[in-house]
Design an enzyme around this catalytic site. Structure first.
Site, PDB file in Angstrom:
ATOM      1  N   ASN A   1       0.823  -1.199   0.000  1.00  0.00           N
ATOM      2  CA  ASN A   1       0.000   0.000   0.000  1.00  0.00           C
ATOM      3  C   ASN A   1       0.867   1.264   0.000  1.00  0.00           C
ATOM      4  O   ASN A   1       0.630   2.202  -0.760  1.00  0.00           O
ATOM      5  CB  ASN A   1      -0.900  -0.021   1.232  1.00  0.00           C
ATOM      6  CG  ASN A   1      -1.974   1.019   1.159  1.00  0.00           C
ATOM      7  OD1 ASN A   1      -2.837   0.968   0.301  1.00  0.00           O
ATOM      8  ND2 ASN A   1      -1.915   1.989   2.047  1.00  0.00           N
TER       9      ASN A   1
ATOM     10  N   GLY B   1      -7.961   5.022   7.826  1.00  0.00           N
ATOM     11  CA  GLY B   1      -6.871   4.936   6.862  1.00  0.00           C
ATOM     12  C   GLY B   1      -6.521   3.472   6.652  1.00  0.00           C
ATOM     13  O   GLY B   1      -7.148   2.583   7.230  1.00  0.00           O
ATOM     14  N   CYS B   2      -5.510   3.239   5.821  1.00  0.00           N
ATOM     15  CA  CYS B   2      -5.050   1.865   5.607  1.00  0.00           C
ATOM     16  C   CYS B   2      -4.046   1.506   6.688  1.00  0.00           C
ATOM     17  O   CYS B   2      -2.943   2.024   6.688  1.00  0.00           O
ATOM     18  CB  CYS B   2      -4.376   1.750   4.248  1.00  0.00           C
ATOM     19  SG  CYS B   2      -5.548   1.745   2.903  1.00  0.00           S
ATOM     20  N   VAL B   3      -4.428   0.690   7.618  1.00  0.00           N
ATOM     21  CA  VAL B   3      -3.489   0.304   8.680  1.00  0.00           C
ATOM     22  C   VAL B   3      -3.483  -1.198   8.888  1.00  0.00           C
ATOM     23  O   VAL B   3      -4.443  -1.842   8.623  1.00  0.00           O
ATOM     24  CB  VAL B   3      -3.803   0.995  10.024  1.00  0.00           C
ATOM     25  CG1 VAL B   3      -3.398   2.432   9.980  1.00  0.00           C
ATOM     26  CG2 VAL B   3      -5.263   0.876  10.397  1.00  0.00           C
TER      27      VAL B   3
END
Lengths: 425, 110
Positions: A395, B108-110
């Site tokens: 990502n 978020g992307c975590v």
């Protein structure tokens, strides 16, 4: 300043950090020769040139506490009221250095000529920072969601099951859930479940071909550990406990850590320490298992992937876990043009998003700056595909590539292999 | 906090997201968008409706990269890219479109 004047928050940070200064950390501080080699090893320092990003300098609050409590001069000055313990302002100023600009990648630990494990020290210092509330909102939220909902991104069993249903349809193979007595329990990261669900389909195809008995647990599927990232051992323990309980109740022989970096070190090494007991099952990274299958001739692929590609070593897997040869052996089976970055393996540069940094919104600009290093490494090779084995690296790299306007596709190694399987047609 | 609109009261959290998903209707979406100086077009609605369907199925408000990728898969690459989505929702496609769609704030992307 006088220690008596420390605020409650600063005192709390002091006490928590002090409790984390074990004999290793105390000896690390005494051993530091101020050579600055750790700065040269840090992508945040190298890309900004700002000396405040020198890894050992990020530990200044902890060093002051160590000095005050563990050295002759520190104790003497303390008695005279001349102590220089970190006050609230200093802790606030250091929050960025402790969290935003450290991915716990351990590159500094590896180059330190006196063997100081600086990343370990930062990890321990974070315990004090988070206990006293000096932690980024993004990581606080992720930790809270991990405890309340079971995952840092808010992924629940409902999300997981919906994703599994889609993957079953796409790969045409039933995906076992909560199956008692399976050999392997497959863990996933939230990011895989919502962002890269193809990983689930990929392992289903590989495991079917290799005739492996496996399952996913709806009670303990989340592999990522926000407790480790924010520096809160209580939260970290609760998160690993879920996985351990799920694995024990299903009676599996081994737990497979997914394509995620810190999840691997959390469940493999942190878990037994956090729980204070040995785990009754083996912990293995997906790349290690795939490599085992390869050695046993159970990974049958046809042809090769001919587009030039490179491999990004996730720090936790390569530098900390030593899983370096495995991905290369696997890549060489399925790729005809695998090109190594320089440096690579244990000295590879971090993507800039590990250790919780990708969860910190305000760190985005710095993260992109640090990514410049990776972008240059990739540019030099002229590849159009980058393979990795960590959803968070993936990502971060995708975002970085977009930021630097680079047309490079990022692929997970497990998916790449699944695409070349004999049975894939 | 609350928004009064056409005789109906919509409860919101401190960041302006609807507190109760079931209260959502197109009027409140249009109102919230106007508040952010956006006039909702078919292109906006396509994303908002996509998000609502996504939430219905997965019970999670997707992070921006997840949204971008999912849109790309369903509506094609022309729409599944940051540039296109940020043009529609300048304050962040996931955050703003989730707000207008009555969904919780995405992580978020975590």
């Amino acid at each position: 300043m006088n220690t008596n004047k420390l605020s409650d928050r600063a005192s709390s940070a002091e006490q928590h950090i002090l409790s984390r200064i074990d004999s290793r950390i105390a000896s690390f501080f005494s051993s530091c020769v101020h050579c600055g080699m750790c700065a040269e090893a840090c992508h945040f320092y190298k890309e900004t040139g700002d000396p405040k990003y020198t890894p050992i300098y990020k530990l200044e609050p902890m060093r002051k506490i160590w000095k005050h409590h563990h050295t002759f001069w520190g104790k003497l000055f303390g008695t005279l009221g001349w102590s220089t313990l970190p006050d609230e302002q200093m802790l606030e100023d250091w929050q960025e250095l402790v969290y935003d600009s450290c991915t716990l990648c351990s590159r500094c630990s590896l180059v330190c000529p006196v063997g100081n494990d600086i990343a370990y020290m930062v990890r321990q210092q974070r315990e004090g920072f988070s206990a006293a509330g000096f932690a980024p909102e993004g990581l606080k939220g992720a930790s809270e969601r991990s405890i309340e909902l079971g995952s840092p991104m808010g992924v629940t069993a409902t999300t997981l099951l919906a994703t599994i249903k889609h993957q079953e349809k796409e790969c045409g193979i039933p995906i076992p859930v909560d199956q008692q007595g399976s050999d392997y329990l497959v863990l996933l990261s939230s990011l895989e479940i919502v962002g890269f669900p193809e990983y689930i389909g990929a392992i289903a195809r590989i495991f079917k071909q290799a005739d492996i008995s496996w399952t996913i647990s709806t009670k303990g599927f989340e592999a990522t550990n926000s407790g480790i990232q924010i520096g809160n051992s209580e939260i970290a323990r609760e998160i690993v406990e879920r996985v351990v309980n799920a694995a024990e109740s299903l009676g599996v022989k081994a737990v497979i850590s997914p394509e995620c970096g810190h999840a691997y070190t959390s469940i493999r090494w942190d878990a037994p320490n956090l729980l204070g007991r040995e785990l009754p099952f083996k912990v293995i990274h997906i790349l290690e298992l795939l490599h085992e299958l390869q050695s046993q001739g159970k990974l049958k692929t046809v042809g090769t992937f001919d587009t030039p590609l490179t491999y990004h070593d996730p720090c936790s897997i390569a530098r900390k876990g030593g899983v370096i040869k495995e991905p290369r052996d696997l890549l060489n089976q399925v790729s005809s043009d695998f090109r190594e970055m320089t440096p690579t393996g244990e000295m590879n540069w971090c993507c800039g998003g590990g250790g919780g940094v990708s969860a910190i919104d305000e760190a985005e600009e710095l993260r992109f700056k640090a990514f410049h290093r990776k972008s240059e490494q990739v540019n030099k090779l002229g590849v159009k595909v980058l393979v990795t084995a960590c959803a968070n690296c993936r990502n971060t790299i995708e975002e970085g590539l977009e930021n630097y306007e680079m047309d490079v596709e990022v692929v997970g190694l497990t998916e790449l292999i699944a695409g070349q399987l004999e049975s894939a047609g | 906090m609350a928004i009064e609109l056409n005789g109906k009261t919509y409860e919101t959290d401190e960041e302006g997201y609807l507190a109760d998903l079931s209260q959502w209707d197109e009027d409140i979406a249009t109102y919230m968008a106007n508040d952010d100086d956006i006039e909702l077009t078919d292109a906006h609605w396509e994303v908002i409706n996509f998000l609502r369907e996504y939430y219905e199925e997965y019970q999670i408000a997707p992070a921006v990269r997840v949204l971008t990728k999912a849109i790309g898969k369903k509506l094609g690459k022309d729409k599944g890219n940051s540039k296109y989505l940020y043009q529609l929702f300048p304050y962040g496609p996931a955050k703003q479109a989730c707000k207008f769609g009555g969904l919780p704030k995405p992580t978020g992307c975590v």
